[in-house]
Design an enzyme around this catalytic site. Structure first.
Site, PDB file in Angstrom:
ATOM      1  CE  LYS A 155       3.102  40.375  81.571  1.00  0.00           C
ATOM      2  NZ  LYS A 155       4.215  41.153  82.118  1.00  0.00           N
ATOM      3  NE  ARG A 200       1.278  42.962  86.924  1.00  0.00           N
ATOM      4  CZ  ARG A 200       1.179  43.360  85.652  1.00  0.00           C
ATOM      5  NH1 ARG A 200       0.136  43.046  84.948  1.00  0.00           N
ATOM      6  NH2 ARG A 200       2.149  44.069  85.128  1.00  0.00           N
ATOM      7  NE  ARG A 243       7.538  48.702  78.033  1.00  0.00           N
ATOM      8  CZ  ARG A 243       6.802  47.784  78.657  1.00  0.00           C
ATOM      9  NH1 ARG A 243       6.626  46.604  78.122  1.00  0.00           N
ATOM     10  NH2 ARG A 243       6.272  48.043  79.827  1.00  0.00           N
ATOM     11  NE  ARG A 272       3.424  51.172  80.430  1.00  0.00           N
ATOM     12  CZ  ARG A 272       3.295  49.860  80.544  1.00  0.00           C
ATOM     13  NH1 ARG A 272       3.128  49.123  79.480  1.00  0.00           N
ATOM     14  NH2 ARG A 272       3.341  49.263  81.722  1.00  0.00           N
ATOM     15  NE  ARG A 312       5.599  48.324  85.905  1.00  0.00           N
ATOM     16  CZ  ARG A 312       5.678  48.288  84.576  1.00  0.00           C
ATOM     17  NH1 ARG A 312       6.516  49.067  83.955  1.00  0.00           N
ATOM     18  NH2 ARG A 312       4.927  47.477  83.892  1.00  0.00           N
TER      19      ARG A 312
END
Ligand code: AMP
Length: 215
Positions: free
Chosen positions: A13, A88, A127, A160, A171
């Protein structure tokens, strides 16, 4: 024009929102980024949000709705915006509809980026973010020129806290339970477009542009 990007964590996203910003000059509103900035600042909001974010849980709806209400009335959103990571939950979506209605606006398209869990885990664990300028990298799909260093500003690349494998699984579960129902919510409104999110950045981008521009 108001575009919303919907999809699981690591579904791309953020990357696509930046590209849409470049094409349409619409501001990208990422609630995850807003929260990370507050957490970094150590503000009261940041401290409260971090209790949830660091555990891979959703920040309560009332806090998120307050943040978004303030953000979408800012000047740069006059001609539209790209929503990345909000809403969300169904209550957030309902609150957003209310707020937009009050402003005489509505969501034009919701792009649901569809990816499998296996693909997501690979994407998320690789990431990296620059701790200085926030630029995003991936150790496999878009590595920096120099290991661990940002190409743009030379800052250190970090992972992160919520991209660690255990948190990712949580998540993903949270996404399935609380966010995936939004797919149905927007399909019923007739504004949902689904896009296969497992290709490379450019081909996904093309699919998204087609979904936005072709009815
Ligand atoms: P993101 O960068 O969009 O993946 O968001 C990172 C984290 O911020 C999420 O895992 C949540 O803990 C929190 N967050 C971001 N946006 C929202 C939202 N709309 N509602 C609740 N929590 C959110």
């Amino acid at each position: 024009m108001i575009i919303m990007l919907l999809g699981p964590p690591g579904g791309g996203k953020g990357t696509q929102a930046v590209k849409l910003f470049e094409k349409y000059k619409l501001p990208q509103i990422s609630t995850g980024e807003i929260l990370r900035a507050e957490i970094k600042k150590g503000s009261e909001l940041g401290k409260e949000a971090n209790q949830y974010v660091s555990k891979g849980l959703l920040v309560p709806d009332d806090i998120m709705v307050k943040i978004i209400k303030k953000r979408i009335v800012e000047k740069d959103c006059k001609n539209g915006l790209v929503l990345d990571g909000f809403p969300r939950t169904i209550p957030q979506a309902e609150a957003l509809d209310e707020v937009l209605k009050g402003l005489g606006k509505k969501i034009d398209k919701v792009i649901s980026i569809v990816v499998s869990e296996k693909f997501l885990v690979e994407r998320l664990t690789g990431r990296r973010l620059c701790n200085k300028c926030g630029a995003g990298y991936h150790i496999k799909f878009s590595p920096p020129k120099q290991n661990g260093k940002c190409d743009t500003c030379g800052g250190e690349l970090i992972q992160r806290e919520d991209d660690k494998e255990e948190t990712i699984k949580k998540r993903f579960r949270v996404y399935q339970e609380q966010t995936a129902p939004l797919i149905r919510y927007y399909r019923q409104k007739g504004i949902l477009k689904e896009v296969n999110g497992e290709g490379d950045i450019e081909s996904i981008y093309k699919l998204i542009i087609n979904s936005i521009e072709i009815n």
